[in-house]
Design a protein around this motif. Sequence first.
Motif, PDB file in Angstrom:
ATOM      1  N   LYS A 183       0.838  -1.193   0.000  1.00  0.00           N
ATOM      2  CA  LYS A 183       0.000   0.000   0.000  1.00  0.00           C
ATOM      3  C   LYS A 183       0.877   1.248   0.000  1.00  0.00           C
ATOM      4  O   LYS A 183       2.034   1.212   0.399  1.00  0.00           O
ATOM      5  CB  LYS A 183      -0.883   0.022   1.234  1.00  0.00           C
ATOM      6  N   HIS A 184       0.296   2.336  -0.414  1.00  0.00           N
ATOM      7  CA  HIS A 184       0.988   3.617  -0.374  1.00  0.00           C
ATOM      8  C   HIS A 184       1.001   4.131   1.057  1.00  0.00           C
ATOM      9  O   HIS A 184       0.032   3.983   1.796  1.00  0.00           O
ATOM     10  CB  HIS A 184       0.290   4.639  -1.272  1.00  0.00           C
ATOM     11  N   GLY A 185       2.095   4.773   1.435  1.00  0.00           N
ATOM     12  CA  GLY A 185       2.190   5.333   2.781  1.00  0.00           C
ATOM     13  C   GLY A 185       1.426   6.637   2.899  1.00  0.00           C
ATOM     14  O   GLY A 185       1.145   7.305   1.906  1.00  0.00           O
ATOM     15  N   LYS A 186       1.091   6.975   4.124  1.00  0.00           N
ATOM     16  CA  LYS A 186       0.407   8.245   4.412  1.00  0.00           C
ATOM     17  C   LYS A 186       1.274   9.088   5.325  1.00  0.00           C
ATOM     18  O   LYS A 186       2.133   8.566   6.039  1.00  0.00           O
ATOM     19  CB  LYS A 186      -0.944   7.976   5.075  1.00  0.00           C
ATOM     20  N   ARG A 187       1.030  10.384   5.327  1.00  0.00           N
ATOM     21  CA  ARG A 187       1.786  11.283   6.182  1.00  0.00           C
ATOM     22  C   ARG A 187       1.548  10.945   7.646  1.00  0.00           C
ATOM     23  O   ARG A 187       0.415  10.701   8.053  1.00  0.00           O
ATOM     24  CB  ARG A 187       1.371  12.727   5.915  1.00  0.00           C
ATOM     25  N   PRO A 188       2.610  10.931   8.442  1.00  0.00           N
ATOM     26  CA  PRO A 188       2.457  10.565   9.853  1.00  0.00           C
ATOM     27  C   PRO A 188       1.779  11.661  10.675  1.00  0.00           C
ATOM     28  O   PRO A 188       1.947  12.852  10.408  1.00  0.00           O
ATOM     29  CB  PRO A 188       3.886  10.343  10.333  1.00  0.00           C
ATOM     30  N   THR A 189       1.032  11.228  11.687  1.00  0.00           N
ATOM     31  CA  THR A 189       0.421  12.160  12.633  1.00  0.00           C
ATOM     32  C   THR A 189       1.503  12.608  13.622  1.00  0.00           C
ATOM     33  O   THR A 189       2.626  12.094  13.607  1.00  0.00           O
ATOM     34  CB  THR A 189      -0.721  11.480  13.412  1.00  0.00           C
ATOM     35  N   THR A 244       2.122  -4.141  14.907  1.00  0.00           N
ATOM     36  CA  THR A 244       3.264  -3.647  14.130  1.00  0.00           C
ATOM     37  C   THR A 244       3.126  -2.167  13.786  1.00  0.00           C
ATOM     38  O   THR A 244       2.043  -1.592  13.791  1.00  0.00           O
ATOM     39  CB  THR A 244       3.421  -4.419  12.811  1.00  0.00           C
ATOM     40  N   PHE A 245       4.277  -1.582  13.487  1.00  0.00           N
ATOM     41  CA  PHE A 245       4.368  -0.201  13.021  1.00  0.00           C
ATOM     42  C   PHE A 245       5.255  -0.244  11.785  1.00  0.00           C
ATOM     43  O   PHE A 245       6.468  -0.445  11.891  1.00  0.00           O
ATOM     44  CB  PHE A 245       4.983   0.677  14.122  1.00  0.00           C
ATOM     45  N   ASP A 246       4.670  -0.116  10.596  1.00  0.00           N
ATOM     46  CA  ASP A 246       5.404  -0.233   9.337  1.00  0.00           C
ATOM     47  C   ASP A 246       5.524   1.133   8.683  1.00  0.00           C
ATOM     48  O   ASP A 246       4.527   1.854   8.551  1.00  0.00           O
ATOM     49  CB  ASP A 246       4.680  -1.180   8.382  1.00  0.00           C
ATOM     50  N   ILE A 247       6.749   1.465   8.286  1.00  0.00           N
ATOM     51  CA  ILE A 247       6.993   2.745   7.613  1.00  0.00           C
ATOM     52  C   ILE A 247       7.779   2.491   6.327  1.00  0.00           C
ATOM     53  O   ILE A 247       8.485   1.487   6.206  1.00  0.00           O
ATOM     54  CB  ILE A 247       7.746   3.735   8.524  1.00  0.00           C
ATOM     55  N   VAL A 300       3.894   6.447   6.820  1.00  0.00           N
ATOM     56  CA  VAL A 300       3.343   5.339   7.600  1.00  0.00           C
ATOM     57  C   VAL A 300       2.485   4.465   6.689  1.00  0.00           C
ATOM     58  O   VAL A 300       1.579   4.944   6.018  1.00  0.00           O
ATOM     59  CB  VAL A 300       2.503   5.859   8.784  1.00  0.00           C
ATOM     60  N   VAL A 301       2.806   3.174   6.670  1.00  0.00           N
ATOM     61  CA  VAL A 301       2.039   2.212   5.875  1.00  0.00           C
ATOM     62  C   VAL A 301       1.013   1.517   6.754  1.00  0.00           C
ATOM     63  O   VAL A 301      -0.140   1.359   6.369  1.00  0.00           O
ATOM     64  CB  VAL A 301       2.982   1.158   5.235  1.00  0.00           C
ATOM     65  N   GLU A 334      12.249   1.783   0.751  1.00  0.00           N
ATOM     66  CA  GLU A 334      12.604   0.771   1.749  1.00  0.00           C
ATOM     67  C   GLU A 334      11.530   0.713   2.826  1.00  0.00           C
ATOM     68  O   GLU A 334      11.094   1.733   3.334  1.00  0.00           O
ATOM     69  CB  GLU A 334      13.948   1.131   2.379  1.00  0.00           C
ATOM     70  N   VAL A 335      11.121  -0.501   3.182  1.00  0.00           N
ATOM     71  CA  VAL A 335      10.095  -0.702   4.201  1.00  0.00           C
ATOM     72  C   VAL A 335      10.763  -1.194   5.486  1.00  0.00           C
ATOM     73  O   VAL A 335      11.579  -2.105   5.444  1.00  0.00           O
ATOM     74  CB  VAL A 335       9.042  -1.729   3.736  1.00  0.00           C
TER      75      VAL A 335
END
Length: 51
Positions: free
Chosen positions: A2-8, A34-37, A27-28, A44-45
């Motif tokens: 998935k595409h990442g989103k801007r982190p809060t 889990t916390f995936d970025i 953030v993915v 790179e994931v």
Amino acid sequence: MKHGKRPTLKQKEKIKSLGLDPKEWLVVKDCMKTFDIVSKASGEVKKYPRL
């Protein structure tokens, strides 16, 4: 992947605590286990387990 989103703000603090620059990461997945970025530049994931 998935595409990442801007982190809060809380996610930015988490990324900083991992020694990374929040401006360079998206953030993915942020769930109970889990916390995936993903890196904006290289794609790179990184996956971190929740404590």
